[in-house]
Design an enzyme around this catalytic site. Structure first.
Site, PDB file in Angstrom:
ATOM      1  N   ASP A  28      42.977  39.507  49.658  1.00  0.00           N
ATOM      2  CA  ASP A  28      44.103  39.117  50.506  1.00  0.00           C
ATOM      3  C   ASP A  28      44.148  39.913  51.808  1.00  0.00           C
ATOM      4  OD1 ASP A  28      45.099  37.323  48.537  1.00  0.00           O
ATOM      5  OD2 ASP A  28      46.017  38.998  47.471  1.00  0.00           O
ATOM      6  N   ASP A  30      49.828  34.358  47.697  1.00  0.00           N
ATOM      7  CA  ASP A  30      48.728  34.341  46.740  1.00  0.00           C
ATOM      8  C   ASP A  30      49.314  33.963  45.371  1.00  0.00           C
ATOM      9  OD1 ASP A  30      46.156  34.874  45.646  1.00  0.00           O
ATOM     10  OD2 ASP A  30      46.846  36.850  45.018  1.00  0.00           O
ATOM     11  N   ASP A  51      48.224  40.937  47.118  1.00  0.00           N
ATOM     12  CA  ASP A  51      48.115  42.256  46.492  1.00  0.00           C
ATOM     13  C   ASP A  51      46.684  42.710  46.249  1.00  0.00           C
ATOM     14  OD1 ASP A  51      47.492  40.462  44.466  1.00  0.00           O
ATOM     15  OD2 ASP A  51      48.350  41.730  42.899  1.00  0.00           O
TER      16      ASP A  51
END
Length: 391
Positions: free
Chosen positions: A253, A47, A249
């Site tokens: 996600d 990410d 995080d």
């Protein structure tokens, strides 16, 4: 002689020591399967916000499409009012910036978050407010032709651009910058050296994502994604035969972390992300992923040594105990010697596994195994990340 103690010890003792060694490096492995699979990874999906970047965005530019050089107090108050309904890091950055300008929140209602686009609300007199990316402006028929070139320029400079409209009028353009983590490029280079292909998947604008990816040394980038898109992309990689890890995080996600062969959650992220992952990184650094992979490979190599040693011992020892030499020499194996040999095989396996305690991954030492207070405070608001990369 045929007692399988050494075979029974071969795998669990190495796994236990590997998990403990990883914990000393700030890598918490939740189950043995994650440790064993990490060494097989050949693709790593990351990410952007809070993973590659610091996760502490700040407003760097604020511009108006008209002749006014600064935002009016009314516009600033509306901005604070609409962002009060969101805990996204971008919302926090904008709210803090407005408050530094002396703004006080204007009360709004009908707050709505639009996944991957932004947020909308309504003032007390029924005026529609919209704050988000160009896609949100297009959804509401807001003309942004006057600032389109400026948006593209800022995005190419790794800025996340937010547009604010009151009714049908475009009032402001805000550029937010979330800098790359200082060790991100080094960690990505280390992962490449380990044979992994890093891939960035983000909900941010393509130009912004490409700029951050270039800075980090990542060639493969997919931007403008919804949470379900990340999950689908990982699924396609797996169907192509890749063994995929995922680092993230936030809540958005979580589906991808659960789908990946091994999920790595940044320790200062949301509890949902951590619960969805097999590995939690107590350092907010991708070096933790590289450490986990190196420890996994060392552990699996150690397990194979243990299994071959224990199996070889039985292959050689059982025929001797069964009297293979008796017809030739008349000699039989003493039970005392057999008992000592059995003990020796177990000691050998345990001693070999203990060598893992001295294995040290090639990355920097873990200087901070727990998230800082500021990290925890900042990421506690990541629950609203289900609304996508732009709010």
């Amino acid at each position: 002689m045929a007692c399988p103690c050494s075979l029974g010890l071969a795998t669990p003792i190495s796994t236990m020591i590997g998990v403990g060694r990883a914990a000393e490096r700030g890598v918490l492995i939740r189950h043995g399967e994650a440790l064993q699979r990490a060494g097989d990874l050949d693709a790593l999906v990351v990410d952007k916000t809070g993973t590659l970047t610091e996760g502490r965005p700040r407003v760097t530019e604020c511009e108006t499409p008209g002749s006014s050089a600064s935002l009016s107090r009314e516009t600033l108050g509306l901005l604070v009012g609409i962002e009060a309904g969101s805990e996204h890091p971008l919302a926090t950055a904008i709210t803090q910036w407005c408050q530094k300008q002396g703004a006080t929140a204007t009360e709004v209602s009908d707050f709505q978050a639009h996944s991957g686009r932004g947020v909308t609300a309504t003032t007390h007199d029924g005026t529609r407010l919209a704050l988000g990316n160009p896609a949100l402006m297009a959804d509401h028929g807001i003309d942004i032709s006057a600032v389109r070139d400026r948006v593209e320029t800022l995005e190419s400079q790794a800025r996340t651009v937010m547009l604010f409209a009151v009714g049908d009028e475009l009032r402001a353009l805000l550029a937010v910058h979330d800098p790359l983590r200082e060790d991100a490029r080094e960690a990505i280079a280390r992962l490449k050296k380990a044979g992994l292909t890093p891939i960035m998947l983000t909900g941010d604008a393509p130009a912004t994502a490409r700029a951050i990816a270039h800075e980090a040394g990542i060639e493969e980038v997919e931007a403008g994604l919804m949470p379900e898109d990340k999950h689908a992309h990982i699924e396609r990689l797996q169907q192509a035969g890749r063994v995929v890890g995922m680092v993230g995080d936030g809540i958005n996600d979580a589906p991808a972390l659960a789908r990946a062969d091994v999920g790595f959650a940044i320790g200062a992220g949301t509890s949902v992300a951590i619960e969805s992952a097999g590995v939690a990184l107590m350092r907010n650094s991708l070096h933790g992923v590289a450490d986990a992979i190196e420890i996994s490979r060392a552990t699996m190599h150690n397990i194979r040594q243990n299994l071959w040693g224990a199996f070889g011992y039985n292959v050689l020892g059982i025929p001797v105990a069964a009297g293979i030499f008796y017809p030739l020499t008349g000699a039989l194996l003493s039970p005392v010697i057999a008992a000592l040999a059995m003990a020796a095989s177990s000691v050998t396996v345990v001693s070999n596994a203990s060598r893992l305690r001295h294995f040290t991954p090639g990355g920097p030492a873990n200087k901070a195994s727990t998230p800082t207070k500021s990290d925890s405070t900042h990421h506690s608001g990541r629950a609203s990340e289900a609304t996508g990369g732009q709010q």
